[in-house]
Design a protein around this motif. Structure first.
Motif, PDB file in Angstrom:
ATOM      1  N   LEU A  90      -1.704  -2.825  -7.464  1.00  0.00           N
ATOM      2  CA  LEU A  90      -1.892  -2.930  -6.584  1.00  0.00           C
ATOM      3  C   LEU A  90      -2.315  -4.524  -6.232  1.00  0.00           C
ATOM      4  O   LEU A  90      -1.397  -5.439  -5.990  1.00  0.00           O
ATOM      5  CB  LEU A  90      -2.810  -2.374  -5.773  1.00  0.00           C
ATOM      6  N   ALA A  91      -2.991  -4.861  -6.448  1.00  0.00           N
ATOM      7  CA  ALA A  91      -4.160  -5.931  -6.947  1.00  0.00           C
ATOM      8  C   ALA A  91      -2.631  -7.388  -7.600  1.00  0.00           C
ATOM      9  O   ALA A  91      -2.821  -8.291  -7.284  1.00  0.00           O
ATOM     10  CB  ALA A  91      -4.973  -6.512  -7.537  1.00  0.00           C
ATOM     11  N   ASP A 103       0.397  -6.454  -8.196  1.00  0.00           N
ATOM     12  CA  ASP A 103       1.162  -6.368  -6.984  1.00  0.00           C
ATOM     13  C   ASP A 103       1.593  -8.115  -5.849  1.00  0.00           C
ATOM     14  O   ASP A 103       2.013  -8.256  -5.474  1.00  0.00           O
ATOM     15  CB  ASP A 103       1.928  -5.147  -6.345  1.00  0.00           C
ATOM     16  N   MET A 104      -0.330  -7.853  -5.856  1.00  0.00           N
ATOM     17  CA  MET A 104      -0.362  -8.059  -4.180  1.00  0.00           C
ATOM     18  C   MET A 104      -0.482  -9.866  -4.975  1.00  0.00           C
ATOM     19  O   MET A 104       0.242 -11.550  -3.689  1.00  0.00           O
ATOM     20  CB  MET A 104      -1.999  -8.081  -3.806  1.00  0.00           C
ATOM     21  N   GLU A 105      -0.880 -10.335  -5.812  1.00  0.00           N
ATOM     22  CA  GLU A 105      -1.263 -11.792  -6.326  1.00  0.00           C
ATOM     23  C   GLU A 105       0.295 -11.499  -6.025  1.00  0.00           C
ATOM     24  O   GLU A 105       0.663 -13.026  -6.041  1.00  0.00           O
ATOM     25  CB  GLU A 105      -1.530 -11.978  -7.967  1.00  0.00           C
ATOM     26  N   GLU A 106       1.470 -11.340  -6.842  1.00  0.00           N
ATOM     27  CA  GLU A 106       3.154 -11.926  -7.052  1.00  0.00           C
ATOM     28  C   GLU A 106       3.404 -12.345  -5.444  1.00  0.00           C
ATOM     29  O   GLU A 106       4.041 -12.832  -5.650  1.00  0.00           O
ATOM     30  CB  GLU A 106       3.391 -10.741  -7.889  1.00  0.00           C
ATOM     31  N   ALA A 107       3.174 -10.923  -4.461  1.00  0.00           N
ATOM     32  CA  ALA A 107       3.956 -11.248  -3.510  1.00  0.00           C
ATOM     33  C   ALA A 107       3.493 -12.208  -2.906  1.00  0.00           C
ATOM     34  O   ALA A 107       3.826 -12.847  -1.838  1.00  0.00           O
ATOM     35  CB  ALA A 107       3.449  -9.773  -2.839  1.00  0.00           C
ATOM     36  N   PHE A 108       2.063 -13.008  -2.699  1.00  0.00           N
ATOM     37  CA  PHE A 108       1.311 -13.955  -2.057  1.00  0.00           C
ATOM     38  C   PHE A 108       0.769 -15.012  -3.004  1.00  0.00           C
ATOM     39  O   PHE A 108       0.575 -16.116  -2.243  1.00  0.00           O
ATOM     40  CB  PHE A 108      -0.737 -13.312  -1.335  1.00  0.00           C
ATOM     41  N   LEU A 134       0.854  -1.369   0.055  1.00  0.00           N
ATOM     42  CA  LEU A 134       0.289  -0.240   0.033  1.00  0.00           C
ATOM     43  C   LEU A 134       0.939   1.600   0.110  1.00  0.00           C
ATOM     44  O   LEU A 134       0.574   2.294  -1.262  1.00  0.00           O
ATOM     45  CB  LEU A 134      -1.318   0.273   0.592  1.00  0.00           C
ATOM     46  N   ARG A 135       1.769   1.562   0.601  1.00  0.00           N
ATOM     47  CA  ARG A 135       2.712   2.234   1.093  1.00  0.00           C
ATOM     48  C   ARG A 135       3.330   2.880  -0.303  1.00  0.00           C
ATOM     49  O   ARG A 135       3.549   3.557  -0.642  1.00  0.00           O
ATOM     50  CB  ARG A 135       4.092   2.193   1.771  1.00  0.00           C
ATOM     51  N   ALA A 170      -9.523   7.808  -0.350  1.00  0.00           N
ATOM     52  CA  ALA A 170      -8.729   8.634  -0.331  1.00  0.00           C
ATOM     53  C   ALA A 170      -7.265   8.868   0.613  1.00  0.00           C
ATOM     54  O   ALA A 170      -6.387   9.312   0.860  1.00  0.00           O
ATOM     55  CB  ALA A 170      -8.991   8.564   1.703  1.00  0.00           C
ATOM     56  N   LEU A 171      -7.074   7.368   0.490  1.00  0.00           N
ATOM     57  CA  LEU A 171      -5.408   6.887  -0.073  1.00  0.00           C
ATOM     58  C   LEU A 171      -4.521   7.727  -0.943  1.00  0.00           C
ATOM     59  O   LEU A 171      -3.176   6.991  -1.079  1.00  0.00           O
ATOM     60  CB  LEU A 171      -5.056   5.706   0.224  1.00  0.00           C
ATOM     61  N   GLY A 172      -5.261   7.806  -2.433  1.00  0.00           N
ATOM     62  CA  GLY A 172      -4.904   7.826  -3.433  1.00  0.00           C
ATOM     63  C   GLY A 172      -4.694   6.902  -4.812  1.00  0.00           C
ATOM     64  O   GLY A 172      -4.717   6.927  -5.753  1.00  0.00           O
ATOM     65  N   ILE A 173      -5.792   6.085  -3.785  1.00  0.00           N
ATOM     66  CA  ILE A 173      -5.703   4.469  -5.006  1.00  0.00           C
ATOM     67  C   ILE A 173      -6.648   4.476  -5.689  1.00  0.00           C
ATOM     68  O   ILE A 173      -7.725   4.109  -4.947  1.00  0.00           O
ATOM     69  CB  ILE A 173      -5.526   3.526  -4.411  1.00  0.00           C
ATOM     70  N   ASP A 174      -7.051   4.978  -6.997  1.00  0.00           N
ATOM     71  CA  ASP A 174      -7.745   5.003  -7.779  1.00  0.00           C
ATOM     72  C   ASP A 174      -7.910   3.569  -8.488  1.00  0.00           C
ATOM     73  O   ASP A 174      -7.135   2.901  -8.094  1.00  0.00           O
ATOM     74  CB  ASP A 174      -8.174   5.905  -8.768  1.00  0.00           C
ATOM     75  N   SER A 175      -8.923   3.190  -9.640  1.00  0.00           N
ATOM     76  CA  SER A 175      -9.543   1.922 -10.139  1.00  0.00           C
ATOM     77  C   SER A 175      -8.194   1.356 -10.664  1.00  0.00           C
ATOM     78  O   SER A 175      -7.780   0.772 -10.652  1.00  0.00           O
ATOM     79  CB  SER A 175     -10.507   1.726 -11.115  1.00  0.00           C
TER      80      SER A 175
END
Length: 86
Positions: free
Chosen positions: A47-48, A50-55, A14-15, A36-41
């Motif tokens: 991000l997704a 990166d999550m798929e790769e990380a996990f 997320l960071r 609110a964290l500046g993460i648009d679609s």
């Protein structure tokens, strides 16, 4: 020694994707809205990926589409958290 927890890894991701969290001064909370964290679609798709790769998982598009908060992302990762607890 064990690696970072699922939560810690998600926060690190997320960071790297959130302009609001990038400088490290803000502490993300589960109820933070992704927008609110500046993460648009588009950033959420990145991000997704990166999550798929990380996990080493596949994220369901419907679950991703309904994710509005950090808690929602943690819920997507719940199976990973359960697997790590075994």
């Amino acid at each position: 020694m064990t690696g970072p927890s699922t939560h810690d890894t998600l926060i690190a991701l997320l960071r790297s994707h959130s302009p609001e969290l990038r400088d490290g001064t803000a502490e993300p909370r589960p109820d933070n809205e992704l927008t609110a964290l500046g993460i648009d679609s588009l950033e959420l798709l990145s991000l997704a990926a990166d999550m798929e790769e990380a996990f080493d998982i596949d994220i369901d598009n419907a679950a991703l589409g309904s994710a509005k908060t950090i808690a929602d992302l943690l819920a997507i990762l719940e199976p990973v958290q359960r697997q790590g607890a075994k």
